[in-house]
Design an enzyme around this catalytic site. Structure first.
Site, PDB file in Angstrom:
ATOM      1  N   ASP A 130     -16.698 -12.123   5.368  1.00  0.00           N
ATOM      2  CA  ASP A 130     -16.364 -11.805   7.266  1.00  0.00           C
ATOM      3  C   ASP A 130     -15.491 -11.996   7.740  1.00  0.00           C
ATOM      4  O   ASP A 130     -15.032 -13.393   7.030  1.00  0.00           O
ATOM      5  CB  ASP A 130     -17.801 -11.438   8.046  1.00  0.00           C
ATOM      6  CG  ASP A 130     -17.397 -11.252   9.508  1.00  0.00           C
ATOM      7  OD1 ASP A 130     -17.012 -10.408   9.826  1.00  0.00           O
ATOM      8  OD2 ASP A 130     -17.873 -12.511  10.147  1.00  0.00           O
ATOM      9  N   ASP A 179     -14.356 -12.790  11.429  1.00  0.00           N
ATOM     10  CA  ASP A 179     -14.865 -13.601  13.076  1.00  0.00           C
ATOM     11  C   ASP A 179     -15.577 -14.014  13.155  1.00  0.00           C
ATOM     12  O   ASP A 179     -17.250 -14.068  12.418  1.00  0.00           O
ATOM     13  CB  ASP A 179     -15.385 -12.981  13.683  1.00  0.00           C
ATOM     14  CG  ASP A 179     -13.994 -11.928  14.031  1.00  0.00           C
ATOM     15  OD1 ASP A 179     -12.672 -11.976  13.723  1.00  0.00           O
ATOM     16  OD2 ASP A 179     -13.810 -10.349  14.684  1.00  0.00           O
ATOM     17  N   THR A 233     -14.052  -6.585   7.964  1.00  0.00           N
ATOM     18  CA  THR A 233     -13.438  -6.991   9.199  1.00  0.00           C
ATOM     19  C   THR A 233     -13.397  -6.107   9.872  1.00  0.00           C
ATOM     20  O   THR A 233     -12.957  -4.906   9.367  1.00  0.00           O
ATOM     21  CB  THR A 233     -12.369  -7.842   9.336  1.00  0.00           C
ATOM     22  OG1 THR A 233     -12.957  -8.217  11.019  1.00  0.00           O
ATOM     23  CG2 THR A 233     -10.700  -7.591   9.255  1.00  0.00           C
ATOM     24  N   ALA A 234     -13.665  -5.593  11.028  1.00  0.00           N
ATOM     25  CA  ALA A 234     -13.747  -5.240  12.049  1.00  0.00           C
ATOM     26  C   ALA A 234     -12.590  -5.330  12.816  1.00  0.00           C
ATOM     27  O   ALA A 234     -11.720  -4.297  13.425  1.00  0.00           O
ATOM     28  CB  ALA A 234     -15.022  -4.823  13.179  1.00  0.00           C
ATOM     29  N   ASP A 249     -21.228 -14.588   9.434  1.00  0.00           N
ATOM     30  CA  ASP A 249     -22.029 -15.247  10.546  1.00  0.00           C
ATOM     31  C   ASP A 249     -23.411 -14.266  11.476  1.00  0.00           C
ATOM     32  O   ASP A 249     -23.696 -14.263  11.536  1.00  0.00           O
ATOM     33  CB  ASP A 249     -20.949 -15.904  11.616  1.00  0.00           C
ATOM     34  CG  ASP A 249     -20.730 -14.656  12.343  1.00  0.00           C
ATOM     35  OD1 ASP A 249     -20.621 -14.659  13.677  1.00  0.00           O
ATOM     36  OD2 ASP A 249     -19.843 -13.699  11.627  1.00  0.00           O
ATOM     37  N   ASN A 262     -25.599  -8.181  11.936  1.00  0.00           N
ATOM     38  CA  ASN A 262     -25.141  -6.769  11.702  1.00  0.00           C
ATOM     39  C   ASN A 262     -24.640  -6.864  10.882  1.00  0.00           C
ATOM     40  O   ASN A 262     -24.673  -5.085  10.623  1.00  0.00           O
ATOM     41  CB  ASN A 262     -23.161  -7.075  13.106  1.00  0.00           C
ATOM     42  CG  ASN A 262     -24.344  -6.828  15.057  1.00  0.00           C
ATOM     43  OD1 ASN A 262     -25.497  -6.610  15.052  1.00  0.00           O
ATOM     44  ND2 ASN A 262     -23.413  -7.354  15.649  1.00  0.00           N
TER      45      ASN A 262
END
Length: 288
Positions: A41, A43, A148-149, A216, A219
């Site tokens: 991920d 962020d 990542t989004a 982190d 979700n």
């Protein structure tokens, strides 16, 4: 009379040095591990804060949208996160207004600005500890992807700058190189990340039991649970508890003060801004 001899000797030394370097490089080369990989991920895992927030600030400075736009979007997202109720009308309004930030701009424009903004706002926010973990996987001959989004354009820039294999990110629709303000599919978030990782594993013949994943956020539990070696990086409270209960690795590169602040302010406000301004990079579905 000595000059030709010296030139000949220097050429010989140059050749010997080149051969020696090639021998060292060969000795240090790592055999590829084709069935194992690592998924990170971005962020608060690879980078301090939200990449889309840093991108949005850079775009705001370049007048992609107004201060009023970004504050209004941030408030709506903060309300959603703090209250836990997403009013459909508010969601539709937030998405529609956010799409206007990027619609009409070109892919090449966003990519070029993304390079500049990475240097300005992101490069110095990379967590050294997480970067070292990624490098360990590379050194073991494994491929490393960001998941990542954030928009695929900025995710790809981050991956390339860090020397990683590649990136999976949210894909915005564009026609003839111009963003339409719609998505191709949905945001790469939550369970969508796990789907993307599994599809990548099928495509490259990866054994997910031999793969690692880092995040982190609680979700991202679907992605973390999809691999045999999950690791919580700078985890939020729920992920930390889950990791402890299941014997997962935990790495925290924040100071105590930063960790506490991240659990409250970042999740409720900075994350809120990032969530909506993600649409500033065209990662929200167009609402008709």
């Amino acid at each position: 009379m000595r000059r030709p001899t010296n030139l000949q000797r220097r050429s010989q030394l140059a050749g010997e040095a080149a051969a020696a370097i090639a021998e060292v490089e060969s000795a240090l080369s790592v055999e590829a591990d084709p069935t194992s990989a690592a998924f990170f991920d971005v962020d608060n895992t690879v980078m301090q804060g939200a990449s889309i927030f840093h991108l949005a600030r850079g775009l705001h400075r370049r007048e992609f949208f107004t201060t009023r736009d970004i504050l209004g979007a941030a408030w709506k997202q903060a309300y959603f996160r703090l209250v836990g109720v997403e009013d459909p009308e508010h969601v539709a309004d937030a998405r529609a207004s956010a799409l206007s930030f990027i619609a009409g701009h070109t892919v090449s424009e966003l990519e070029a600005l993304g390079e500049e903004i990475f240097d300005e706002r992101m490069a110095h926010r990379i967590w050294p500890g997480t970067r070292a973990l990624a490098q360990l996987h590379l050194d073991q001959g494994q491929r490393v992807w960001l998941v990542t989004a954030a928009p695929i354009e900025i995710a790809t820039i981050i991956a390339r700058r860090l020397g990683l294999t590649g990136a999976l990110g949210t894909v915005a629709e564009h026609v003839d190189g111009v963003y339409t303000g719609a998505l191709v599919g949905e945001m790469l978030h939550g369970s969508a990340k796990a789907v993307a990782v599994r599809e990548l594993a099928d495509r490259f013949g990866l054994d997910l039991e031999r793969c690692s994943a880092y995040s982190d956020s609680y979700n991202d539990l679907p992605m973390l649970s999809a691999v045999g070696d999950p690791c919580a990086i700078n985890p939020d409270h729920r992920l930390r508890e889950h990791a402890r209960a299941n014997g997962w690795r935990i790495r925290d590169y924040r100071t105590g003060r930063k960790a506490a602040r991240a659990g409250v302010f970042t999740a409720a406000v900075a994350g809120a801004v990032a969530g909506t301004v993600a649409a500033g990079a065209a990662i929200r579905r167009k609402v008709s």
